[in-house]
Design an enzyme around this catalytic site. Sequence first.
Site, PDB file in Angstrom:
ATOM      1  N   LYS A  10      10.129  -3.276   5.716  1.00 37.84           N
ATOM      2  CA  LYS A  10       9.870  -2.476   6.911  1.00 37.84           C
ATOM      3  C   LYS A  10      11.101  -2.424   7.831  1.00 37.84           C
ATOM      4  O   LYS A  10      12.064  -3.194   7.632  1.00 37.84           O
ATOM      5  CB  LYS A  10       8.644  -3.057   7.636  1.00 37.84           C
ATOM      6  CG  LYS A  10       7.344  -2.902   6.829  1.00 37.84           C
ATOM      7  CD  LYS A  10       6.125  -3.345   7.639  1.00 37.84           C
ATOM      8  CE  LYS A  10       4.840  -3.149   6.851  1.00 37.84           C
ATOM      9  NZ  LYS A  10       3.631  -3.493   7.667  1.00 37.84           N
ATOM     10  N   TYR A  50      -0.131   5.840   5.957  1.00 35.98           N
ATOM     11  CA  TYR A  50      -1.084   4.932   6.602  1.00 35.98           C
ATOM     12  C   TYR A  50      -2.371   5.652   7.025  1.00 35.98           C
ATOM     13  O   TYR A  50      -3.064   5.179   7.930  1.00 35.98           O
ATOM     14  CB  TYR A  50      -0.429   4.239   7.793  1.00 35.98           C
ATOM     15  CG  TYR A  50       0.461   3.070   7.396  1.00 35.98           C
ATOM     16  CD1 TYR A  50      -0.087   1.930   6.793  1.00 35.98           C
ATOM     17  CD2 TYR A  50       1.827   3.089   7.632  1.00 35.98           C
ATOM     18  CE1 TYR A  50       0.716   0.846   6.438  1.00 35.98           C
ATOM     19  CE2 TYR A  50       2.637   2.002   7.279  1.00 35.98           C
ATOM     20  CZ  TYR A  50       2.072   0.892   6.684  1.00 35.98           C
ATOM     21  OH  TYR A  50       2.859  -0.183   6.345  1.00 35.98           O
ATOM     22  N   ASN A 113       5.766  -6.861  10.794  1.00 34.02           N
ATOM     23  CA  ASN A 113       5.494  -7.979   9.894  1.00 34.02           C
ATOM     24  C   ASN A 113       6.256  -7.915   8.566  1.00 34.02           C
ATOM     25  O   ASN A 113       5.778  -8.378   7.540  1.00 34.02           O
ATOM     26  CB  ASN A 113       3.981  -8.144   9.694  1.00 34.02           C
ATOM     27  CG  ASN A 113       3.352  -6.911   9.099  1.00 34.02           C
ATOM     28  OD1 ASN A 113       4.061  -5.972   8.751  1.00 34.02           O
ATOM     29  ND2 ASN A 113       2.043  -6.918   8.954  1.00 34.02           N
ATOM     30  N   HIS A 116       5.425  -4.586   3.375  1.00 30.31           N
ATOM     31  CA  HIS A 116       4.138  -4.006   2.957  1.00 30.31           C
ATOM     32  C   HIS A 116       3.849  -4.432   1.520  1.00 30.31           C
ATOM     33  O   HIS A 116       4.765  -4.642   0.736  1.00 30.31           O
ATOM     34  CB  HIS A 116       4.218  -2.472   3.016  1.00 30.31           C
ATOM     35  CG  HIS A 116       3.036  -1.785   2.378  1.00 30.31           C
ATOM     36  ND1 HIS A 116       1.864  -1.567   3.057  1.00 30.31           N
ATOM     37  CD2 HIS A 116       2.839  -1.311   1.125  1.00 30.31           C
ATOM     38  CE1 HIS A 116       0.992  -0.973   2.244  1.00 30.31           C
ATOM     39  NE2 HIS A 116       1.562  -0.803   1.063  1.00 30.31           N
ATOM     40  N   GLU A 127       0.302   4.656  -3.838  1.00 28.11           N
ATOM     41  CA  GLU A 127       1.467   4.334  -3.012  1.00 28.11           C
ATOM     42  C   GLU A 127       2.766   4.386  -3.822  1.00 28.11           C
ATOM     43  O   GLU A 127       3.805   4.803  -3.294  1.00 28.11           O
ATOM     44  CB  GLU A 127       1.278   2.954  -2.379  1.00 28.11           C
ATOM     45  CG  GLU A 127       0.150   2.954  -1.342  1.00 28.11           C
ATOM     46  CD  GLU A 127      -0.097   1.591  -0.705  1.00 28.11           C
ATOM     47  OE1 GLU A 127      -1.011   1.505   0.130  1.00 28.11           O
ATOM     48  OE2 GLU A 127       0.621   0.618  -1.043  1.00 28.11           O
TER      49      GLU A 127
HETATM   50  P1  IDP Z   1      -1.562  -5.342   5.554  1.00 31.40           P
HETATM   51  O1  IDP Z   1      -0.161  -4.773   5.730  1.00 31.40           O
HETATM   52  O2  IDP Z   1      -1.571  -6.855   5.594  1.00 31.40           O
HETATM   53  O3  IDP Z   1      -2.280  -4.794   4.350  1.00 31.40           O
HETATM   54  P2  IDP Z   1      -3.259  -3.602   7.151  1.00 31.40           P
HETATM   55  O4  IDP Z   1      -4.538  -4.035   7.765  1.00 31.40           O
HETATM   56  O5  IDP Z   1      -3.332  -2.724   5.949  1.00 31.40           O
HETATM   57  O6  IDP Z   1      -2.397  -4.921   6.857  1.00 31.40           O
HETATM   58  O7  IDP Z   1      -2.422  -2.877   8.292  1.00 31.40           O
HETATM   59  C1  IDP Z   1      -1.283  -2.097   7.977  1.00 31.40           C
HETATM   60  C2  IDP Z   1      -0.170  -2.451   8.938  1.00 31.40           C
HETATM   61  O8  IDP Z   1      -0.566  -2.083  10.266  1.00 31.40           O
HETATM   62  C3  IDP Z   1       0.146  -3.952   9.064  1.00 31.40           C
HETATM   63  O9  IDP Z   1       0.978  -4.431   8.048  1.00 31.40           O
HETATM   64  C4  IDP Z   1       0.804  -4.004  10.421  1.00 31.40           C
HETATM   65  O10 IDP Z   1       2.152  -3.531  10.388  1.00 31.40           O
HETATM   66  C5  IDP Z   1      -0.050  -3.015  11.211  1.00 31.40           C
HETATM   67  N1  IDP Z   1      -1.188  -3.686  11.863  1.00 31.40           N
HETATM   68  C6  IDP Z   1      -2.327  -4.165  11.279  1.00 31.40           C
HETATM   69  N2  IDP Z   1      -3.171  -4.703  12.173  1.00 31.40           N
HETATM   70  C7  IDP Z   1      -2.560  -4.559  13.387  1.00 31.40           C
HETATM   71  C8  IDP Z   1      -2.937  -4.929  14.728  1.00 31.40           C
HETATM   72  O11 IDP Z   1      -4.004  -5.487  14.987  1.00 31.40           O
HETATM   73  N3  IDP Z   1      -2.033  -4.609  15.713  1.00 31.40           N
HETATM   74  C9  IDP Z   1      -0.842  -3.972  15.459  1.00 31.40           C
HETATM   75  N4  IDP Z   1      -0.471  -3.622  14.224  1.00 31.40           N
HETATM   76  C10 IDP Z   1      -1.309  -3.908  13.189  1.00 31.40           C
HETATM   77 MG    MG Z   2      -2.828  -2.830   3.944  1.00 33.74          MG
END
Ligand code: IDP
Ligand code: MG
Length: 138
Positions: A10, A50, A113, A116, A127
């Site tokens: 990312k 997304y 974070n 992905h 994807e």
């Molecule tokens: P993942 O990447 O662990 O699969 P997902 O729930 O699919 O998590 O969410 C996609 C992305 O959205 C996350 O990797 C993160 O960058 C962002 N994200 C998820 N939950 C939150 C939140 O509660 N606050 C802000 N950003 C979030």
């Molecule tokens: Mg996800």
Amino acid sequence: MKQRTLTILKPDTVARRNCGAIIARLEQEGFEILGARMVRLSEEQAMAFYAVHKDKPFYRSLVEFMTSGPVWPMALERDNAIEHLRLVMGATDPAKAAPGTIRQQFASSIERNAIHGSDSPENARTELAFFFSAVELA
Ligand code: IDP
Ligand code: MG
């Protein structure tokens, strides 16, 4: 059985120069890199990628983050690749990510974070096809 999954380094990872360390970790974990290409996502592309999160409160901010700089999508192959990548990545929120996971080590927030990883075989297929043609991964 060998399986393919998609990872994306990312914008925070590229900006903080953590790509090398994360790629080294993925290689140590036995992933083979089948394809990789640095791209700058448009708003439309980030929104489409997304789309499952379009009703979440963090969607707008996530799209802004993912378009804030270059990202590095990679097609990875390994036994049990999808589950193993999720394990090595760690929880979405770095505060909850297990010690030694990529997110625990490199993520700066639940949004920024680092990486992905596809979460199911069906999403991995979709994807991978979002970024790579069949010919590129042959
Ligand atoms: P993942 O990447 O662990 O699969 P997902 O729930 O699919 O998590 O969410 C996609 C992305 O959205 C996350 O990797 C993160 O960058 C962002 N994200 C998820 N939950 C939150 C939140 O509660 N606050 C802000 N950003 C979030
Ligand atoms: Mg996800």
